[in-house]
Scaffold this active site. Structure first.
Site, PDB file in Angstrom:
ATOM      1  N   HIS A  47       0.818  -1.099   0.059  1.00  0.00           N
ATOM      2  CA  HIS A  47       0.113   0.068   0.005  1.00  0.00           C
ATOM      3  C   HIS A  47       0.784   1.208  -0.049  1.00  0.00           C
ATOM      4  O   HIS A  47       1.880   1.343   0.618  1.00  0.00           O
ATOM      5  CB  HIS A  47      -1.037   0.026   1.440  1.00  0.00           C
ATOM      6  CG  HIS A  47      -2.079   0.956   1.090  1.00  0.00           C
ATOM      7  ND1 HIS A  47      -1.945   2.200   1.268  1.00  0.00           N
ATOM      8  CD2 HIS A  47      -3.432   0.653   0.520  1.00  0.00           C
ATOM      9  CE1 HIS A  47      -3.270   2.867   1.003  1.00  0.00           C
ATOM     10  NE2 HIS A  47      -4.108   1.821   0.755  1.00  0.00           N
ATOM     11  N   ASP A  84      -7.856  -5.337   0.136  1.00  0.00           N
ATOM     12  CA  ASP A  84      -8.599  -5.765  -1.120  1.00  0.00           C
ATOM     13  C   ASP A  84      -8.129  -7.420  -1.328  1.00  0.00           C
ATOM     14  O   ASP A  84      -8.948  -8.077  -1.896  1.00  0.00           O
ATOM     15  CB  ASP A  84      -7.748  -5.282  -2.530  1.00  0.00           C
ATOM     16  CG  ASP A  84      -8.313  -3.836  -2.448  1.00  0.00           C
ATOM     17  OD1 ASP A  84      -9.374  -3.606  -2.057  1.00  0.00           O
ATOM     18  OD2 ASP A  84      -7.365  -2.942  -2.832  1.00  0.00           O
TER      19      ASP A  84
HETATM   20  N1  CMC Z   1       4.568  -7.359  -4.916  1.00  0.00           N
HETATM   21  C1  CMC Z   1       5.572  -7.269  -5.105  1.00  0.00           C
HETATM   22  N2  CMC Z   1       6.569  -6.486  -5.004  1.00  0.00           N
HETATM   23  C2  CMC Z   1       5.928  -5.169  -4.672  1.00  0.00           C
HETATM   24  C3  CMC Z   1       4.281  -5.057  -4.360  1.00  0.00           C
HETATM   25  C4  CMC Z   1       3.731  -6.024  -4.636  1.00  0.00           C
HETATM   26  N3  CMC Z   1       2.368  -5.961  -4.452  1.00  0.00           N
HETATM   27  N4  CMC Z   1       4.022  -3.861  -4.058  1.00  0.00           N
HETATM   28  C5  CMC Z   1       5.431  -3.067  -3.806  1.00  0.00           C
HETATM   29  N5  CMC Z   1       6.420  -3.985  -4.088  1.00  0.00           N
HETATM   30  C6  CMC Z   1       7.704  -3.532  -4.318  1.00  0.00           C
HETATM   31  C7  CMC Z   1       8.247  -2.861  -5.387  1.00  0.00           C
HETATM   32  O1  CMC Z   1       8.754  -3.492  -6.417  1.00  0.00           O
HETATM   33  C8  CMC Z   1       9.242  -1.878  -4.739  1.00  0.00           C
HETATM   34  O2  CMC Z   1      10.506  -2.583  -4.558  1.00  0.00           O
HETATM   35  P1  CMC Z   1      11.996  -2.039  -4.468  1.00  0.00           P
HETATM   36  O3  CMC Z   1      12.159  -1.304  -3.572  1.00  0.00           O
HETATM   37  O4  CMC Z   1      12.886  -3.182  -4.465  1.00  0.00           O
HETATM   38  O5  CMC Z   1      12.046  -1.110  -6.196  1.00  0.00           O
HETATM   39  C9  CMC Z   1       8.713  -1.660  -3.263  1.00  0.00           C
HETATM   40  O6  CMC Z   1       7.943  -2.753  -2.962  1.00  0.00           O
HETATM   41  C10 CMC Z   1       8.087  -0.307  -3.109  1.00  0.00           C
HETATM   42  O7  CMC Z   1       7.048  -0.215  -4.151  1.00  0.00           O
HETATM   43  P2  CMC Z   1       6.476   1.090  -4.768  1.00  0.00           P
HETATM   44  O8  CMC Z   1       5.811   0.564  -6.058  1.00  0.00           O
HETATM   45  O9  CMC Z   1       7.545   2.049  -4.644  1.00  0.00           O
HETATM   46  O10 CMC Z   1       5.400   1.499  -3.789  1.00  0.00           O
HETATM   47  P3  CMC Z   1       3.989   2.351  -4.018  1.00  0.00           P
HETATM   48  O11 CMC Z   1       3.698   2.918  -2.843  1.00  0.00           O
HETATM   49  O12 CMC Z   1       4.298   3.069  -5.006  1.00  0.00           O
HETATM   50  O13 CMC Z   1       2.903   1.317  -4.326  1.00  0.00           O
HETATM   51  C11 CMC Z   1       0.993   0.072  -4.651  1.00  0.00           C
HETATM   52  C12 CMC Z   1       1.881   0.795  -3.741  1.00  0.00           C
HETATM   53  C13 CMC Z   1      -0.238  -0.337  -3.731  1.00  0.00           C
HETATM   54  C14 CMC Z   1       0.880   0.481  -5.938  1.00  0.00           C
HETATM   55  C15 CMC Z   1       1.720  -1.543  -4.785  1.00  0.00           C
HETATM   56  O14 CMC Z   1       2.211  -1.996  -3.579  1.00  0.00           O
HETATM   57  C16 CMC Z   1       1.047  -2.337  -5.695  1.00  0.00           C
HETATM   58  O15 CMC Z   1       1.138  -2.482  -6.838  1.00  0.00           O
HETATM   59  N6  CMC Z   1       0.364  -3.418  -4.967  1.00  0.00           N
HETATM   60  C17 CMC Z   1      -0.398  -4.521  -5.595  1.00  0.00           C
HETATM   61  C18 CMC Z   1      -1.705  -3.702  -6.145  1.00  0.00           C
HETATM   62  C19 CMC Z   1      -2.793  -3.269  -4.938  1.00  0.00           C
HETATM   63  O16 CMC Z   1      -2.863  -4.517  -4.234  1.00  0.00           O
HETATM   64  N7  CMC Z   1      -3.352  -2.355  -4.902  1.00  0.00           N
HETATM   65  C20 CMC Z   1      -4.426  -1.948  -3.782  1.00  0.00           C
HETATM   66  C21 CMC Z   1      -3.959  -0.774  -2.838  1.00  0.00           C
HETATM   67  S1  CMC Z   1      -4.905  -0.793  -1.543  1.00  0.00           S
HETATM   68  C22 CMC Z   1      -6.293  -0.232  -2.170  1.00  0.00           C
HETATM   69  C23 CMC Z   1      -6.492   1.298  -2.345  1.00  0.00           C
HETATM   70  O17 CMC Z   1      -6.415   1.981  -1.072  1.00  0.00           O
HETATM   71  O18 CMC Z   1      -7.187   2.018  -3.202  1.00  0.00           O
END
Ligand code: CMC
Length: 429
Positions: free
Chosen positions: A306, A364
Site C-alpha cells: 500500500h 482488497d
Molecule cells: N508485489 C511485489 N512487490 C511489490 C508489491 C507487490 N504487490 N508492491 C510493492 N512492491 C515492491 C516494489 O517493487 C518496490 O520494490 P523495490 O524497493 O525493490 O523497488 C517496493 O515494494 C516499493 O513499491 P512501490 O511501487 O514504490 O510502492 P508504491 O507505494 O508506489 O505502491 C501499490 C503501492 C499499492 C501501488 C503497490 O504496492 C502495488 O502495486 N500493490 C499491488 C496492487 C494492490 O494491491 N493495490 C491495492 C492498494 S490498496 C487499495 C486502495 O487503497 O485503493
C-alpha cells in the site's frame, strides 16, 4: 498556525517558508511562495511528499496502521456502528444523536429510487459492458436528471446532491449488475436497511422470495464502512481536482469512479481474486512469489502493499474476520481459492522481501474473497467499492467547496521537451 519556519538555500540565496501544524501527523511546509520568490517549482511525481489540501475528515498513520474518521478508529466504527452512521460522521463531522440518526436514515432511505427515465440508459450499453463503465456513464448522467441540485454555490443544493448520491448509488450499482445478468431491475425497499436493501436489489428475483441473512447484511454493511473514505487517495484527489473547476458533484463523482477503476486502486480486489485463481493451488505459490520479487517481471502480488500503510492495513484485520464470518454462515469450508489465500498470506508475511518492504495484505486481498462468497462476480467488486467510497468523495468535495482558500487545482511540471523551433513544411521534413 505557523510557528516554525523552514529554510531553503539555493546558491547564496536563503528563503523562508512557514510550517503549518497538523493536529496529528506530519506538519507541512507551505511552499506557496516558492515559485514567485525562486522561479522554481517542486518536483514530486505521485505526490509522495505533497499535501494538496487541508482536511479534517480522515487521518491515516501508515507506519502505525491507524485509520481515523473524524478522530474515531475504523475498527470501532466497523464493529460498533453502521454505514449510514459513518456517512453522517464523514459529512457532518460528528456522530449523530438518536434524532439526527433517525432523520438522516429517513432522508437517505426516501431518496433511493432513481428517475424512471434513467433506467433506459442501461439498455444503451452492451450486456457484456464492464459494470464500472456503466457506473461512470449513469452516475455522470445524474447531473442531467437532478438539475435542482447542481448549483454548487447553494449550501442546500450541495447537501441534497450529497444525500441523493448516497441514497441512489446502491440502486444504480444493483441495476448495473441486474442488466449484466439479464434479470429485471429490482426496486429499492424502504423497509430494509441500507446494506440489506442493496443485497435484495442485487439478488432478489420477482419469481421467488429472497431472504437476507442478517450476518451477510452486516458483512456487506461492514465492507461499506471499511471503504467509506481514505484520505487523499487517487480517486478522492480526482474528485477534488474535478470539483476545483466548479464542476457539479455528480460529474465529479463520475470522475472519481473512473479513477477508482484502475487495478492499482479500486480494481485491486478484482485483480487479487484473478491472481488467486491463476495460482490455483498452494503448491504453485513459490513460483508466483519468485515472480513478484523478480524486477524484470512486471508481476506483482495483487492485494499486497500500500502506498500509505507500511504496516498491517487496519481495515484488512476487520475484513479478514468478516471473511471468516461470511464463509462460516455460507458453510464454505473447502474453497481452493481460500486455501491459496491463507497460505499465500502466511508465506508473504514471513518472506524477507515482503517484510523488509512493509508489504502486508491490504483490504482488497480479503474483500475479493468475501464478495465472491456473497455471490458477486469479480467485475462487480470495484462497483461496490465505488458505492461505499461515494460518501468519502462527497464529504471531501464539500469540504473543498466550503474552504475559503480553495483554488482551481493546477499542478506544474518539469519540462524536458524540445526548446522553441520553427515549423518545417511537410515537403521539407
Ligand atoms: N508485489 C511485489 N512487490 C511489490 C508489491 C507487490 N504487490 N508492491 C510493492 N512492491 C515492491 C516494489 O517493487 C518496490 O520494490 P523495490 O524497493 O525493490 O523497488 C517496493 O515494494 C516499493 O513499491 P512501490 O511501487 O514504490 O510502492 P508504491 O507505494 O508506489 O505502491 C501499490 C503501492 C499499492 C501501488 C503497490 O504496492 C502495488 O502495486 N500493490 C499491488 C496492487 C494492490 O494491491 N493495490 C491495492 C492498494 S490498496 C487499495 C486502495 O487503497 O485503493
Amino acid at each position: 498556525m505557523a510557528d516554525q519556519k523552514a529554510e531553503l538555500t539555493i546558491g547564496k540565496e536563503k528563503y523562508e517558508f512557514p510550517i503549518h501544524q497538523a493536529s496529528v501527523g506530519p506538519d507541512v511546509i507551505n511552499i506557496g511562495t516558492l515559485y514567485k520568490n525562486t522561479n522554481r517549482f517542486t518536483f514530486d511525481p505521485g505526490f509522495t511528499s505533497t499535501a494538496a489540501c487541508e482536511s479534517a475528515i480522515t487521518y491515516i498513520d501508515g507506519d502505525a496502521g491507524v485509520l481515523l474518521h473524524r478522530g474515531y478508529p475504523i475498527d470501532q466504527l466497523a464493529e460498533e456502528g453502521d454505514f449510514l452512521e459513518t456517512c453522517y460522521l464523514l459529512l457532518y463531522g460528528d456522530l449523530p444523536n438518536k434524532e439526527q440518526r433517525a432523520d438522516f436514515n429517513e432522508r437517505v432511505t426516501y431518496h433511493t429510487m432513481i428517475h424512471d427515465q434513467m433506467t433506459r440508459l442501461y439498455s444503451g450499453f452492451r450486456r457484456d459492458a464492464h459494470p464500472m463503465a456503466v457506473m461512470v456513464g449513469v452516475v455522470g448522467a445524474l447531473s442531467a436528471f437532478y438539475h435542482d441540485s447542481t448549483d454548487i454555490t447553494d449550501e442546500k443544493q450541495r447537501m441534497i446532491a450529497s444525500l441523493r448520491m448516497i441514497a441512489k448509488m446502491p440502486t444504480i450499482a444493483a441495476m448495473a449488475y441486474k442488466y449484466s445478468v439479464g434479470q429485471p431491475f429490482v426496486y429499492p425497499r424502504n423497509d430494509l436497511g441500507y446494506a440489506a436493501n442493496f443485497l435484495h436489489m442485487c439478488f432478489a428475483v420477482p419469481s421467488e422470495e429472497y431472504k437476507i441473512d442478517p450476518v451477510l447484511a452486516r458483512a456487506m454493511d461492514r465492507i461499506f464502512i471499511l471503504h467509506a473514505d481514505h484520505e487523499q487517495n487517487a480517486s478522492t484527489s480526482t474528485v477534488r481536482l474535478a470539483g476545483s473547476s466548479g464542476a457539479n458533484p455528480f460529474a465529479c463523482v463520475a470522475a472519481g469512479i473512473a479513477c477508482l477503476w484502475g487495478p492499482a486502486h479500486g480494481g485491486a480486489n478484482e485483480a487479487a481474486l484473478t491472481m488467486l485463481n491463476e495460482i490455483g493451488t498452494p503448491d504453485r505459490i513459490p513460483e508466483f512469489i519468485k515472480r513478484a520479487k523478480d524486477k524484470s517481471d512486471p508481476f506483482r502480488l495483487m492485494g499486497f502493499g500500500h502506498r500509505v500503510y507500511k504496516n498491517y492495513d487496519p481495515r484488512a484485520k476487520i475484513m479478514q474476520k468478516t471473511t471468516h464470518e461470511v464463509l462460516g454462515v455460507l458453510g464454505i469450508k473447502d474453497d481452493p481459492i481460500l486455501d491459496v489465500a491463507i497460505e499465500l498470506e502466511k508465506i508473504a508475511l514471513e518472506d524477507e522481501y515482503f517484510v523488509e518492504r512493509g508489504l502486508y495484505p491490504n483490504i482488497d486481498f480479503y474483500s475479493g474473497i468475501t464478495l465472491k462468497a456473497l455471490g458477486f462476480p469479480t467485475d462487480m467488486f470495484t462497483v461496490l467499492f465505488s458505492l461505499a467510497r461515494t460518501v468519502g468523495w462527497i464529504a471531501q468535495w464539500k469540504e473543498m467547496i466550503e474552504d475559503p482558500k480553495q483554488k482551481i487545482g493546477r499542478p506544474r511540471q518539469l519540462y524536458t521537451g524540445p526548446t522553441q523551433r520553427d515549423y518545417v513544411p511537410v515537403d521539407k521534413r
